[in-house]
Design a protein around this motif. Structure first.
Motif, PDB file in Angstrom:
ATOM      1  N   ILE A  51      55.481  11.385  43.123  1.00 58.90           N
ATOM      2  CA  ILE A  51      55.979  12.658  42.468  1.00 58.90           C
ATOM      3  C   ILE A  51      56.495  11.945  40.690  1.00 58.90           C
ATOM      4  N   ILE A  52      56.550  12.719  40.123  1.00 56.34           N
ATOM      5  CA  ILE A  52      56.629  12.146  38.309  1.00 56.34           C
ATOM      6  C   ILE A  52      58.434  13.191  38.815  1.00 56.34           C
ATOM      7  N   ASP A  53      58.795  12.003  37.700  1.00 61.27           N
ATOM      8  CA  ASP A  53      60.582  12.570  37.839  1.00 61.27           C
ATOM      9  C   ASP A  53      60.741  12.997  36.532  1.00 61.27           C
ATOM     10  N   ALA A  54      60.334  12.260  35.440  1.00 60.57           N
ATOM     11  CA  ALA A  54      60.793  12.947  34.176  1.00 60.57           C
ATOM     12  C   ALA A  54      59.636  12.171  33.762  1.00 60.57           C
ATOM     13  N   VAL A  55      59.455  12.831  31.975  1.00 58.95           N
ATOM     14  CA  VAL A  55      58.183  13.092  31.399  1.00 58.95           C
ATOM     15  C   VAL A  55      58.708  12.754  29.781  1.00 58.95           C
ATOM     16  N   SER A  56      58.630  12.142  28.917  1.00 56.23           N
ATOM     17  CA  SER A  56      59.062  12.013  27.487  1.00 56.23           C
ATOM     18  C   SER A  56      58.781  13.977  27.252  1.00 56.23           C
ATOM     19  N   PRO A  57      59.759  14.125  26.256  1.00 53.20           N
ATOM     20  CA  PRO A  57      59.656  15.437  25.487  1.00 53.20           C
ATOM     21  C   PRO A  57      58.989  15.565  24.664  1.00 53.20           C
ATOM     22  N   ASN A  58      57.658  15.202  24.580  1.00 57.69           N
ATOM     23  CA  ASN A  58      56.869  15.476  23.933  1.00 57.69           C
ATOM     24  C   ASN A  58      55.138  15.761  25.063  1.00 57.69           C
ATOM     25  N   MET A  59      55.986  15.440  26.790  1.00 55.51           N
ATOM     26  CA  MET A  59      54.921  15.825  27.432  1.00 55.51           C
ATOM     27  C   MET A  59      55.455  16.800  28.481  1.00 55.51           C
ATOM     28  N   GLN A  60      56.140  17.595  27.872  1.00 55.22           N
ATOM     29  CA  GLN A  60      57.480  18.613  28.764  1.00 55.22           C
ATOM     30  C   GLN A  60      56.231  19.718  29.361  1.00 55.22           C
ATOM     31  N   LYS A  80      59.790  -1.355  35.532  1.00 56.20           N
ATOM     32  CA  LYS A  80      59.997  -0.878  37.254  1.00 56.20           C
ATOM     33  C   LYS A  80      62.004  -0.936  37.045  1.00 56.20           C
ATOM     34  N   THR A  81      61.874   0.375  36.891  1.00 53.90           N
ATOM     35  CA  THR A  81      63.451   0.165  37.038  1.00 53.90           C
ATOM     36  C   THR A  81      63.538   1.798  37.619  1.00 53.90           C
ATOM     37  N   ASN A  82      64.241   2.026  38.872  1.00 56.09           N
ATOM     38  CA  ASN A  82      64.399   2.881  39.500  1.00 56.09           C
ATOM     39  C   ASN A  82      63.211   3.981  40.363  1.00 56.09           C
ATOM     40  N   GLY A  83      61.896   3.122  40.358  1.00 54.75           N
ATOM     41  CA  GLY A  83      60.531   3.297  40.237  1.00 54.75           C
ATOM     42  C   GLY A  83      59.820   2.816  39.660  1.00 54.75           C
ATOM     43  N   SER A  84      59.057   3.317  38.405  1.00 56.92           N
ATOM     44  CA  SER A  84      58.191   2.949  37.223  1.00 56.92           C
ATOM     45  C   SER A  84      57.933   3.265  36.754  1.00 56.92           C
ATOM     46  N   SER A  85      57.762   3.404  35.339  1.00 54.92           N
ATOM     47  CA  SER A  85      57.592   3.927  34.202  1.00 54.92           C
ATOM     48  C   SER A  85      56.839   3.127  33.196  1.00 54.92           C
ATOM     49  N   ILE A  86      55.594   4.394  33.037  1.00 53.31           N
ATOM     50  CA  ILE A  86      54.321   3.830  32.446  1.00 53.31           C
ATOM     51  C   ILE A  86      54.266   5.005  30.939  1.00 53.31           C
ATOM     52  N   HIS A  87      54.630   3.741  29.882  1.00 54.82           N
ATOM     53  CA  HIS A  87      54.821   4.221  28.444  1.00 54.82           C
ATOM     54  C   HIS A  87      53.935   3.186  27.777  1.00 54.82           C
ATOM     55  N   GLY A 123      53.463   6.774  22.275  1.00 54.49           N
ATOM     56  CA  GLY A 123      55.375   6.814  22.117  1.00 54.49           C
ATOM     57  C   GLY A 123      55.777   8.487  23.411  1.00 54.49           C
ATOM     58  N   ARG A 124      55.054   8.493  24.320  1.00 57.35           N
ATOM     59  CA  ARG A 124      55.200   8.931  25.411  1.00 57.35           C
ATOM     60  C   ARG A 124      55.490   7.945  27.022  1.00 57.35           C
ATOM     61  N   PHE A 125      56.160   8.597  27.615  1.00 60.86           N
ATOM     62  CA  PHE A 125      56.002   8.356  28.778  1.00 60.86           C
ATOM     63  C   PHE A 125      56.037   9.153  30.293  1.00 60.86           C
ATOM     64  N   VAL A 126      55.767   8.350  31.192  1.00 57.98           N
ATOM     65  CA  VAL A 126      56.025   9.451  32.865  1.00 57.98           C
ATOM     66  C   VAL A 126      56.980   7.919  33.391  1.00 57.98           C
ATOM     67  N   HIS A 127      57.754   8.411  34.290  1.00 56.16           N
ATOM     68  CA  HIS A 127      58.473   8.423  35.622  1.00 56.16           C
ATOM     69  C   HIS A 127      58.269   8.715  37.135  1.00 56.16           C
ATOM     70  N   PHE A 128      57.333   7.693  38.191  1.00 60.70           N
ATOM     71  CA  PHE A 128      57.524   7.996  38.683  1.00 60.70           C
ATOM     72  C   PHE A 128      58.345   8.167  39.799  1.00 60.70           C
ATOM     73  N   ARG A 129      58.888   9.264  40.554  1.00 58.55           N
ATOM     74  CA  ARG A 129      60.407   8.329  41.305  1.00 58.55           C
ATOM     75  C   ARG A 129      59.845   7.299  42.700  1.00 58.55           C
ATOM     76  N   ASN A 130      61.060   7.141  42.609  1.00 61.59           N
ATOM     77  CA  ASN A 130      60.779   5.460  43.826  1.00 61.59           C
ATOM     78  C   ASN A 130      61.558   6.392  45.358  1.00 61.59           C
ATOM     79  N   GLU A 137      54.357   3.448  49.644  1.00 58.21           N
ATOM     80  CA  GLU A 137      52.685   2.994  49.023  1.00 58.21           C
ATOM     81  C   GLU A 137      51.810   2.763  48.625  1.00 58.21           C
ATOM     82  N   ASN A 138      52.238   2.998  46.942  1.00 56.99           N
ATOM     83  CA  ASN A 138      51.801   2.226  46.591  1.00 56.99           C
ATOM     84  C   ASN A 138      51.562   0.502  45.670  1.00 56.99           C
TER      85      ASN A 138
END
Length: 143
Positions: free
Chosen positions: A41-50, A95-102, A105-112, A118-119
């Motif tokens: 589950i994706i929690d948040a993304v950078s503004p340029n990926m909205q 790795k903060t409350n899930g995991s963020s891939i940066h 200049g972009r990021f995707v944060h996956f929900r914990n 499982e991953n």
């Protein structure tokens, strides 16, 4: 680089192969015990990926695929599919409350969540592959 991979495009396959290498062979996939994550589950993304996220309150899902020189982050928006191509040398993982891939200049944060937990083995494998890549490419510079 983000590609719209909803429809098959041979140019995309070539671009991905040039940037991060082709897919692993079947034997390599079996030795590695898989090269793809389960969907998360994706929690948040950078503004340029909205623009790739669902506008309504639907849950956004993403998955990761390993390649020899990088990763593919696949994001689904309704019936559309997007692939974010990230070479290992640009990849940063937090790795903060899930995991963020940066990267780039972009990021995707996956929900914990349950799917993220499982991953855990997959993320360990991803970090090992990145370290292997960094070690192989740092050696010539040290000599």
């Amino acid at each position: 680089m983000i590609l719209n991979t909803t429809h098959h495009n041979p140019e995309h396959k070539q671009i991905i192969a040039d940037l991060i290498g082709g897919p692993f062979s079947l034997v390599q996939k079996l030795k590695m015990k898989g090269v793809g994550s389960k969907r998360m589950i994706i929690d948040a993304v950078s503004p340029n990926m909205q623009s790739m996220m669902n506008l309504v309150s639907d849950i956004n899902y993403g998955s990761i695929e390993l390649r020899s020189k990088g990763i593919l982050v696949r994001i689904t928006k309704g019936l559309k599919s997007f692939t974010w191509v990230i070479p290992y040398y640009q990849l940063v993982i937090y790795k903060t409350n899930g995991s963020s891939i940066h990267a780039q200049g972009r990021f995707v944060h996956f929900r914990n969540s349950k799917t993220f937990k499982e991953n855990k083995k997959f993320f360990d494998k991803l970090l090992n592959e990145k370290v292997k890549y960094d070690m192989l490419n740092a050696m010539p510079q040290m000599i």
